[in-house]
Write an enzyme that holds these catalytic residues in place. Structure first.
Site, mmCIF file in Angstrom:
data_model
loop_
_atom_site.group_PDB
_atom_site.id
_atom_site.type_symbol
_atom_site.label_atom_id
_atom_site.label_comp_id
_atom_site.label_asym_id
_atom_site.label_seq_id
_atom_site.Cartn_x
_atom_site.Cartn_y
_atom_site.Cartn_z
ATOM 1 N N GLU A 1 0.837 -1.196 0.000
ATOM 2 C CA GLU A 1 0.000 0.000 0.000
ATOM 3 C C GLU A 1 0.875 1.251 0.000
ATOM 4 O O GLU A 1 1.901 1.318 0.682
ATOM 5 C CB GLU A 1 -0.900 0.000 1.246
ATOM 6 N N LYS B 1 -8.927 3.155 -2.646
ATOM 7 C CA LYS B 1 -9.431 2.567 -1.414
ATOM 8 C C LYS B 1 -10.790 3.174 -1.082
ATOM 9 O O LYS B 1 -10.958 4.396 -1.083
ATOM 10 C CB LYS B 1 -8.431 2.822 -0.288
ATOM 11 N N CYS C 1 -5.125 -2.872 2.477
ATOM 12 C CA CYS C 1 -5.088 -2.800 3.932
ATOM 13 C C CYS C 1 -6.418 -3.201 4.551
ATOM 14 O O CYS C 1 -6.926 -4.282 4.321
ATOM 15 C CB CYS C 1 -4.638 -1.392 4.337
#
Length: 352
Positions: free
Chosen positions: A48, A130, A165
């Site tokens: 990430e 995200k 994540c």
């Protein structure tokens, strides 16, 4: 007769970027792409915000203190259609390897936690954001939308999806991905280095999230992480308390099979390298014969997911007006009060 499912080598990166340095990290990215290809990999997954590094500073103090890191972070974040993307795409094509790259995306005046998917010819398959930055990440990054929960057909790899994540702790997000027949999943994470009392951010729980995703979704998971270096700690930390919050190490990259098994050995938490494993898509039917969460193991009469896949840009342009034969202009039938109708929540094809 049906052809056998493909097998290939996948590589999960465990490495640290050249922190807050876009150009140098692109150089390191290209070197790791080449190294993965030399090891026979057809897919390489990066952590990430690999470019330009994870903003650990957001967790170390109040937003007013952390603002001093913002100019450098913005300047070294990567834009799409930039020279940096072009260089990485050229490396993917040169080495005949698919790439999933975690990066901080700069778009206008905003940043997003993003993942870029490039195929083995260097073409952009997708760029996603995200869906919901986690906790203090929301002081740095904006949000994605339902169009970023997508699985893509990639030649030689299968149906490839990606999350970043703690998206792996969002049950409905995971179900949206499972529903698209995901076969290979790229999981991009930062470091798992955290003080012992913050178990949620530590290696055991987050490693387990990858393992559960693999077993739950009946797919392969290629999970990439970033070790924190002493140099990053020295750069960011100004007090003993801050040094207690960001610890060196924290790497725990791995490749999981669709039965949840680990397919390789872990590197040391502070070690850089590649975790390599064979992906055999022929094993997926065996896993899904036991449990297919969005198929035979679902109970849609009891619980269902409403999945809005539509993009949600901040501005919707009105539909163009149309002129009739006498030259008079009439609104498009798709225009409503000057806003373009793009479908949305509740559309029949969005319900899974």
């Amino acid at each position: 007769m049906a052809q056998p499912a493909p097998k290939f080598i996948a590589a999960a990166v465990q490495a640290t970027p050249v922190y807050l340095d876009l150009e140098a990290t692109v150089d390191k990215t290209i070197a790791l792409v080449a190294e993965a290809a030399r090891n026979g990999a057809k897919l390489v997954v990066f952590p990430e915000t690999w470019i330009p590094g994870y903003p650990y500073w957001a967790w170390l103090g109040p937003p007013a203190w952390a603002m001093k890191w913002v100019p450098a972070y913005v300047a070294n974040s990567m834009e799409l259609d930039s020279e940096a993307e072009a260089r990485i795409a050229a490396a993917a094509a040169q080495h005949d390897i698919n790439v999933v790259l975690g990066f901080s995306e700069r778009s206008g005046g905003s940043l997003y936690i993003a993942q870029l998917i490039l195929d083995a010819e260097g073409r952009r398959v997708a760029a996603r954001r995200k869906l919901k930055p986690t906790h203090v990440e929301r002081t740095v990054f904006g949000e994605g939308d339902g169009s970023h929960l997508a699985v893509h057909d990639v030649a030689g790899v299968g149906r490839l999806g990606a999350l970043a994540c703690w998206e792996h702790f969002q049950p409905l997000t995971k179900f949206a991905m499972y529903s698209q027949d995901e076969q290979v999943h790229a999981a991009s994470w930062p470091s798992f280095a955290s003080p012992p009392e913050v178990n949620q951010l530590g290696p055991d729980l987050n490693d387990a999230a990858n393992q559960v995703y693999a077993a739950e979704g009946g797919c392969f998971v290629v999970a990439a992480t970033t070790p924190v270096t002493p140099e990053i700690v020295d750069l960011l930390c100004e007090s003993p308390e801050q040094r207690r919050l960001v610890l060196p190490g924290g790497g725990r990259s791995m490749v999981f099979g669709p039965d949840g098994s680990r397919l390789a050995a872990y590197l040391a938490p502070d070690e850089e390298g590649l975790v390599l494993a064979e992906v055999d898509l022929g094993l997926i039917p065996l896993a899904k014969a036991l449990a297919d969460p969005a198929g035979h193991y679902a109970r849609p009469d009891v619980t269902r997911l409403l999945f809005n896949r539509e993009p949600a840009p901040p501005v919707s342009a009105p539909a163009p007006a149309a002129a009739d034969g006498d030259g008079r202009v009439h609104p498009s039938p798709d225009a409503h009060d000057g806003v373009l109708s793009t479908g949305g929540l509740g559309q029949p094809d969005n319900a899974v």
